[in-house]
Design an enzyme around this catalytic site. Sequence first.
Site, mmCIF file in Angstrom:
data_model
loop_
_atom_site.group_PDB
_atom_site.id
_atom_site.type_symbol
_atom_site.label_atom_id
_atom_site.label_comp_id
_atom_site.label_asym_id
_atom_site.label_seq_id
_atom_site.Cartn_x
_atom_site.Cartn_y
_atom_site.Cartn_z
ATOM 1 N N ASP A 153 0.716 -1.604 4.842
ATOM 2 C CA ASP A 153 0.727 -2.143 3.483
ATOM 3 C C ASP A 153 -0.383 -1.605 2.586
ATOM 4 O OD1 ASP A 153 -1.187 -3.424 5.007
ATOM 5 O OD2 ASP A 153 -1.107 -5.246 3.829
ATOM 6 N N GLU A 154 -1.161 -0.650 3.078
ATOM 7 C CA GLU A 154 -2.247 -0.115 2.260
ATOM 8 C C GLU A 154 -2.143 1.406 2.192
ATOM 9 O OE1 GLU A 154 -6.133 -1.431 3.454
ATOM 10 O OE2 GLU A 154 -5.375 -3.393 4.054
ATOM 11 N N ASP A 180 -3.119 -2.003 -2.225
ATOM 12 C CA ASP A 180 -2.973 -2.936 -1.103
ATOM 13 C C ASP A 180 -1.913 -3.968 -1.486
ATOM 14 O OD1 ASP A 180 -3.212 -4.789 0.899
ATOM 15 O OD2 ASP A 180 -5.378 -5.108 0.663
#
Length: 433
Positions: free
Chosen positions: A105-106, A9
């Site tokens: 973003d993960e 993350d």
Amino acid sequence: MDRVILHSDMNCFYASVEMLYHPELAGRPLAVGGDPEKRHGIVLTANYPAKKKGIKVGMALWQAKQACPDVVFVPPRMDLYLRFSRLARELYSEYTDLQEPFGIDECWLDVTDSVPLFGGGRKIAEEIRRRIKLELGLTVSVGVSWNKIFAKFGSDFRKPDAVTEITRENYRDLVWRAPAADLLYVGRSTRKKLATLGMLTIGDVARSDPELLHSIFGKMGYILWVFANGEDRTPVSPESYVNPIKSIGNGTTSPRDLEDNDDVRTVIYLLSESVASRLRDNHFVGDTVGLWVRDNGLYSFCRQQKIGTPTNISDEIARHSMCLFEEHYPWTVPIRSIGVRMSGLHPDEYCYQLDLFSDVKAREKQFKIDLAVDSLRSRFGHDSVLRGRMYFDRVLSGLDAKAEDHMIHPHSYFESGDRTGTCRIMENLQTYE
Ligand SMILES: [Mg+2]
């Protein structure tokens, strides 16, 4: 043997990327927000100094300003964030091809088969954490576990710039003591219902009777129980990739009213070129062309059409847009503004069925020409290469179709959360029923 799954993350992602580009703001509170369209005036991400002062994601900008008067707002630059997201994915791909992005973003990574090569899960996680920091200048928190749910829990457990391993030995201490709301997909209403049953922690859910959960939450009850016990077996699936970006479009109000199809064609080509070039920059192809038109009276319309072969070729986008226009505009009055948009975006390495009648070689050639034009324009400016038709009317073709006018729309947090949530739940049902 247990799988080895990582969840990586990127911390305060948009804000962290902006900090790289604003070194003068080091240590100062910064918030990214202010989408020109529907998310207008909302904080999308804030850096840690801003969060410390009470700024939260989703706050209106004025509220954020109230909480922290010296906050600096910067408008979002989605294409920049996409570039970093892609760079991170490239780095992950050195460790596994099984990666499943969760938002921009993960990402989940199944590194089971890489363990003999690189060492254990924690070692790989540490290496990824170090490399992202060194090579991209961003921090990640990584969770390591034998299932996706606990890996995700681990990446939230300690951040920024940390690795947390959830093992069969420690999960009762780390996961089970955490509040039930820390479990993926436990939202506010589920949390409240659980609380009325006296289940406050993830451990309470895990130790409860699955039939009781089923009687209250339906199938989702079983899933919660399975999640809480670390029994989730859903694979890290590269196919379930949901593109974080919904559409890329560009529109303009022309310097004079458009009087006929030739005028419209000039503007459509101009807009299509800029949309296509932005798609290519971000390694996307789109399978749906959209067109919106406003005339100089009150009439406006918006039409879109799915096309056979996904594309990022300027000429193809322009032709499809022009067809939409000719089909739907009755030419009663002149036109004031016009826009072209591509949606249904896929990564450009995406495999698709070619239709029987398109000439693959000609398409390849077109694509190469577009790339050559992109490279000339990036070195010598937009006007260094123009289509012949642009010389017919330099007033129209001189329109400013620069990058700043682009509208790039991410899926909203809730929308994509819901959507991936739902499809993930369906998958789980198939796995557990
Ligand atoms: Mg993040």
